[in-house]
Write a protein that holds these residues in place. Structure first.
Motif, PDB file in Angstrom:
ATOM      1  N   SER A 157       0.839  -1.202   0.000  1.00  0.00           N
ATOM      2  CA  SER A 157       0.000   0.000   0.000  1.00  0.00           C
ATOM      3  C   SER A 157       0.875   1.252   0.000  1.00  0.00           C
ATOM      4  O   SER A 157       1.759   1.386   0.831  1.00  0.00           O
ATOM      5  CB  SER A 157      -0.911   0.001   1.232  1.00  0.00           C
ATOM      6  N   ASP A 166      -4.752   4.469   1.475  1.00  0.00           N
ATOM      7  CA  ASP A 166      -4.965   3.271   0.665  1.00  0.00           C
ATOM      8  C   ASP A 166      -5.049   2.033   1.554  1.00  0.00           C
ATOM      9  O   ASP A 166      -5.879   1.143   1.321  1.00  0.00           O
ATOM     10  CB  ASP A 166      -3.825   3.126  -0.339  1.00  0.00           C
ATOM     11  N   CYS A 194      -6.118   1.876   4.654  1.00  0.00           N
ATOM     12  CA  CYS A 194      -7.408   1.876   5.360  1.00  0.00           C
ATOM     13  C   CYS A 194      -8.552   1.477   4.437  1.00  0.00           C
ATOM     14  O   CYS A 194      -9.483   0.776   4.851  1.00  0.00           O
ATOM     15  CB  CYS A 194      -7.661   3.254   5.969  1.00  0.00           C
ATOM     16  N   GLN A 195      -8.494   1.911   3.194  1.00  0.00           N
ATOM     17  CA  GLN A 195      -9.547   1.531   2.257  1.00  0.00           C
ATOM     18  C   GLN A 195      -9.527   0.019   2.017  1.00  0.00           C
ATOM     19  O   GLN A 195     -10.578  -0.635   1.965  1.00  0.00           O
ATOM     20  CB  GLN A 195      -9.376   2.287   0.931  1.00  0.00           C
ATOM     21  N   LYS A 196      -8.333  -0.550   1.883  1.00  0.00           N
ATOM     22  CA  LYS A 196      -8.240  -2.007   1.727  1.00  0.00           C
ATOM     23  C   LYS A 196      -8.793  -2.719   2.957  1.00  0.00           C
ATOM     24  O   LYS A 196      -9.478  -3.735   2.847  1.00  0.00           O
ATOM     25  CB  LYS A 196      -6.774  -2.405   1.513  1.00  0.00           C
ATOM     26  N   GLU A 222     -12.591  -2.785   2.905  1.00  0.00           N
ATOM     27  CA  GLU A 222     -13.108  -3.717   1.900  1.00  0.00           C
ATOM     28  C   GLU A 222     -12.907  -5.168   2.326  1.00  0.00           C
ATOM     29  O   GLU A 222     -13.794  -6.010   2.145  1.00  0.00           O
ATOM     30  CB  GLU A 222     -12.417  -3.452   0.562  1.00  0.00           C
ATOM     31  N   ALA A 259     -12.196   5.918   5.431  1.00  0.00           N
ATOM     32  CA  ALA A 259     -12.367   4.858   4.434  1.00  0.00           C
ATOM     33  C   ALA A 259     -13.720   4.199   4.674  1.00  0.00           C
ATOM     34  O   ALA A 259     -14.205   4.151   5.804  1.00  0.00           O
ATOM     35  CB  ALA A 259     -11.238   3.829   4.530  1.00  0.00           C
ATOM     36  N   GLU A 260     -14.321   3.692   3.596  1.00  0.00           N
ATOM     37  CA  GLU A 260     -15.657   3.107   3.734  1.00  0.00           C
ATOM     38  C   GLU A 260     -15.902   2.106   2.607  1.00  0.00           C
ATOM     39  O   GLU A 260     -15.506   2.337   1.457  1.00  0.00           O
ATOM     40  CB  GLU A 260     -16.728   4.207   3.686  1.00  0.00           C
ATOM     41  N   ALA A 261     -16.515   0.976   2.963  1.00  0.00           N
ATOM     42  CA  ALA A 261     -17.022   0.005   1.989  1.00  0.00           C
ATOM     43  C   ALA A 261     -18.455  -0.316   2.405  1.00  0.00           C
ATOM     44  O   ALA A 261     -18.709  -0.632   3.561  1.00  0.00           O
ATOM     45  CB  ALA A 261     -16.154  -1.253   1.989  1.00  0.00           C
ATOM     46  N   LEU A 318     -18.510   8.448   4.394  1.00  0.00           N
ATOM     47  CA  LEU A 318     -17.117   8.759   4.116  1.00  0.00           C
ATOM     48  C   LEU A 318     -16.857  10.266   4.230  1.00  0.00           C
ATOM     49  O   LEU A 318     -17.632  11.081   3.738  1.00  0.00           O
ATOM     50  CB  LEU A 318     -16.750   8.278   2.704  1.00  0.00           C
TER      51      LEU A 318
END
Length: 882
Positions: free
Chosen positions: A148, A153, A155-157, A160, A186-188, A197
């Motif tokens: 990463s 990036d 945190c986004q992973k 998810e 970060a959010e999914a 977000l």
């Protein structure tokens, strides 16, 4: 509130921070709990669905020994755990069949609270694909984290991956800011879930005691918002007389305030995974579900392990960022300190050299045109030096007066992003300096370096109005969390971009370095003077040695040349040529700091001028660097060969050609062949002159090499060999160069009848030589001027055609005279023994250069070129006027 009694006093908005959520007195209804006395091994308290999970009613379990509840092996295991004082964290019991009459698998975990053993039970879920191998879930979640590029990036992973494995409707990474507020970075989520977000949440959304529990427990699960809690029986523990501390309990009942908070968000189940970095709560991975969600024990274990690993990855990423930032600032600091070594006033050294203080700590942004929005001021002994955009002098003076008292409370460094809230007068210049980073640069805080950061008018989007985070119920006793989580916009003024940890660390490093500079300056100056004196003595001794060696070489040239010369003119010309050959080699050695000279460079220095005679020169060879001694000897040999070719050989006719080929021998030495072609018929000389002796003996005596001259009818051939220790370094870079004859210079018809040349020179010997040249040519010398002031006066007032300027006039450079001549349109040349490429100002980079010692034929040729240039300019001017 379950098992909570805040003295039944009227509620207020601080009650959330006082709610004893670690002692709710109840558990989630889907599980069961037994509290065992580690002395008697009997059940003291019980809660939850014991009939469904343990097959017995709560009243039947109270006071019962564990031997009557569990099979012998699990009972023995529980006794061992009672003796282990280290199981303060829940430990999973791997045997799923704990009951004597078990008819379905169950999960259990156990931990100690003082002399009590707390056992929690839940139904096991074996149908999940990760049930048999929960570690594979963790592997899927952490895959690719190391690659990463940023924390964002990463945190986004994480969001998810957790959502993919745990199957929640929404997963957010929620980071805590310096003021304890939260920010969703970060959010999914499912498409039908509202986006959170980039929303911010006030610190009061997560009370202090809840944050403390997040530090103790990696994971917190709420399977369903609407439920009836299962109370402990009896309410108080019979052994301690107190409510049970459920800080480590997985099934701990949830605060009714938090459950209402989730209802208001429209959430029916949640899970939180702690992100703990260096012992502090960095943030949370928050999971939301629109319906009840019972996460199996093995997936909870995977998420808990993932939380620990993700926290370590965040910590590693932050450490890497901090290390890289610190490394970069250290590099700039080192250069700043080097720059200060040459200045007395460190304020000027820090603001008027490159790099400067704004390169060290960026106080603002840099625009497309290179302008900076921040600024810095250095206050030393009451004098203030500015750089960038800062408050006015009067405002800075007032600020430093306040800081002199205020800084006494700090350890030499102060950073704030809201100066106007601390010192009210700063509100007047908030647009320029809402942020302040200051270090004191003396034992008494009176000298300062101050970085100013401009106001950052910021619009923050909150998840609801942060000033209305809760309300009090109609009964005056119940707290109701806010109901609106719609994005609420707030504009903040009077604040700057916060100072980062690397920036404050860099300020600290600079303060330490400057204190060392200030405290050691007197002592260091004395030591530096002593070292400089010793160094000067050594340099003078080395210079004396080299000058005497050069004079000895010239003496030898004079003695031997005078014996072999047939005429006075021949003697002078021969001696002049050999001295210039040595001077060229010395110049090349000086440029390389006397480390070595390339064969190609020596050949260019000696043979380039002959191209103007109409002959050709061809080089073929590779890159070979010779030692200084070998280079000087070879330069004399090449000079003698070239001089002989100009008198009798290939250089004496228009179509003659010289070929020079050199290569590295197998033993590491050098083989060079000089070949003349297209010249007159060659016969061996009847007598040996000084030049022939110099060719054959110079290399042999100086380097142990050899030079063999062969007088072939088609042209002279000289085979030269140098031993391996003559080579400094070599490569196989090919050199194929052809020197073509120079194009003839067109001379205008209109030339001065008796040219006038201004001479600016402080050497009597050079002046006398130039006087003789002017007398022979029938020219008039203006001057000579031997000092800078005298040269400037003549350059402004005298009438002359061209000028020859010595670069250094008794320590003063002649750039000012050159500027006057350039303004008047008068051609000029610099005469110097310097390596001019390293000292010429940019505006004179294309100036004509005559290297000392002068070769008078070269001086005459260059002066005539300048006269032609002057005549061309005058003709062009006359045509324009006409």
């Amino acid at each position: 509130m379950h098992e909570i009694d805040l003295a039944r006093a009227p509620a207020n908005l601080t009650d959330c921070d006082r709610e004893p959520i670690h002692m709710p007195g109840a558990i989630l209804p889907h599980g069961a709990m037994l509290v065992i006395d580690c002395v008697t091994m009997a059940v003291l308290q019980v809660a939850g669905d014991t009939p469904g999970l343990l097959g017995r009613a709560q009243q039947d379990l109270l006071g019962t020994s564990i031997d009557a509840i569990f099979t012998p092996a699990p009972a023995a295991r529980l006794r061992q755990l009672c003796a282990d004082s280290n199981i303060t964290k829940p430990r999973h019991l791997l045997d799923p069949l704990l009951r004597v009459d078990a008819d379905r698998p169950i999960d259990a975990s156990v931990h100690r609270v003082g002399d009590l053993l707390v056992i929690e039970f839940e139904a096991a879920e074996s149908s999940d694909p990760y049930a048999s191998d929960p570690l594979s879930a963790v592997q899927e979640m952490v895959e690719g984290f190391a690659a990463s590029p940023s924390i964002a990036d990463l945190c986004q992973k994480a969001a998810e991956r957790v959502r993919r494995i745990a199957a929640y409707d929404r997963v957010m990474v929620y980071r805590f800011m310096a003021d304890a507020s939260g920010w969703v970075i970060a959010e999914a989520r499912n498409a039908d879930m509202p986006a959170f977000l980039d929303l911010h949440y006030p610190a009061t959304d997560i009370p202090q005691q809840a944050r403390a529990l997040y530090l103790q427990n990696w994971l917190r699960l709420i399977t369903q918002v609407d439920y009836d809690a299962a109370p402990l029986q009896p309410r108080l523990n019979p052994k301690t007389g107190k409510a049970l501390d459920m800080s480590q309990a997985v099934l701990r009942d949830v605060s009714p305030i938090h459950r209402q908070y989730l209802r208001n968000m429209g959430i029916d189940a949640s899970m939180s995974i702690s992100i703990i970095v260096e012992g502090r709560l960095w943030g949370l991975i928050a999971c939301h579900h629109n319906s009840p969600r019972m996460l199996p024990r093995h997936l909870r274990a995977a998420c808990e392990l993932f939380g620990a690993m993700f926290s370590l990855q965040i910590e590693a990423s932050e450490r890497t960022e901090l290390f890289n930032a610190r490394l970069e600032s250290r590099k700039v600091l080192q250069q700043l300190m080097l720059n200060l070594s040459g200045v007395e006033n460190y304020a000027l050294g820090l603001t008027q050299q490159t790099p400067d203080l704004l390169d060290y700590i960026q106080a603002g942004t840099i625009g497309p045109d290179g302008t900076r929005s921040g600024g810095v001021a250095v206050c030393v002994d009451g004098e203030i030096t500015f750089l960038g955009k800062t408050p006015t002098l009067e405002q800075i003076v007032a600020l430093t007066i306040w800081l002199t008292t205020y800084m006494a409370e700090f350890d030499g460094i102060l950073a704030t992003d809201r100066l106007g809230e601390t010192w009210e007068p700063a509100q007047a210049f908030a647009a320029v300096a809402s942020g302040l980073l200051v270090i004191s640069v003396s034992r008494e805080p009176s000298d300062f370096i101050l970085w100013f950061r401009p106001e950052l008018v910021e619009t923050t989007f909150w998840g609801g109005n942060p000033e209305k985070n809760a309300s009090i119920g109609a009964d005056g006793l119940t707290l109701n969390p806010r109901k609106s989580f719609a994005a609420w916009r707030q504009t903040v003024r009077g604040r700057a971009m916060p100072w980062t940890s690397p920036e404050t660390d860099a300020a600290f490093d600079l303060r330490v370095s400057l204190l060392e500079v200030v405290l050691r300056r007197i002592k260091a100056a004395a030591a530096a003077r002593e070292r400089a004196h010793e160094r000067d003595k050594l340099l003078m001794a080395e210079l004396d040695h080299r000058v005497k060696n050069t004079l000895a070489s010239i003496q030898t040239l004079v003695n031997h040349a005078s014996r072999s010369a047939e005429t006075l003119t021949g003697f002078v010309e021969g001696l002049d040529g050999r001295i210039h050959s040595m001077a060229k080699a010395h110049s090349l050695l000086t440029q390389s700091r006397w480390e070595g000279v390339s064969i190609e460079g020596l050949l260019h220095e000696e043979l380039d001028p002959y191209a103007e005679l109409g002959v050709g020169v061809v080089f073929t060879g590779t890159e070979i660097i010779l030692t200084p001694k070998s280079a000087l000897a070879l330069s004399l040999v090449i000079h003698e060969l070239a001089t002989n070719a100009a008198k009798f050989g290939a250089f004496s006719v228009p179509n003659g050609e010289i070929g020079v080929d050199w290569r590295l021998r197998a033993d590491g030495g050098v083989a060079l062949v000089w070949t003349e072609r297209g010249g007159p018929l060659v016969t061996a000389p009847s007598r040996r002159g000084f030049g022939s002796s110099l060719i054959e003996r110079a290399l042999a005596l100086e380097t142990g090499g050899e030079a063999i001259v062969r007088y072939e009818p088609t042209g002279v051939i000289c085979d030269i060999g140098l031993p391996p220790f003559s080579v400094v370094e070599a490569s196989f870079r090919p050199a194929l160069l052809v020197l073509k004859p120079a194009e003839p210079i067109e001379t205008p018809a209109l030339l001065p009848i008796r040219p006038r040349i201004l001479v600016v020179e402080d050497s009597i010997f050079v002046i006398m030589t130039l006087e003789g040249l002017c007398e022979d040519l029938g020219w008039d010398m203006i001057g000579p001027a031997t000092r800078l002031e005298q040269g400037l006066q003549m350059a402004r007032s005298e009438d002359f055609d061209i000028a020859l300027l010595d670069v250094n006039l008794d320590g003063e450079m002649s750039w000012g005279i050159a500027a006057v001549l350039a303004a008047r349109g008068i051609p000029f040349a610099f005469g110097t023994g310097y390596d001019v490429a390293s000292i010429l100002p940019p505006e004179f980079a294309d100036a004509t250069i005559l290297s000392k010692p002068f070769r008078m034929s070269e001086v005459e040729r260059r002066l005539r070129q300048m006269l032609a240039q002057r005549a061309q300019l005058e003709e062009a001017g006359n045509r324009q006027i006409g």
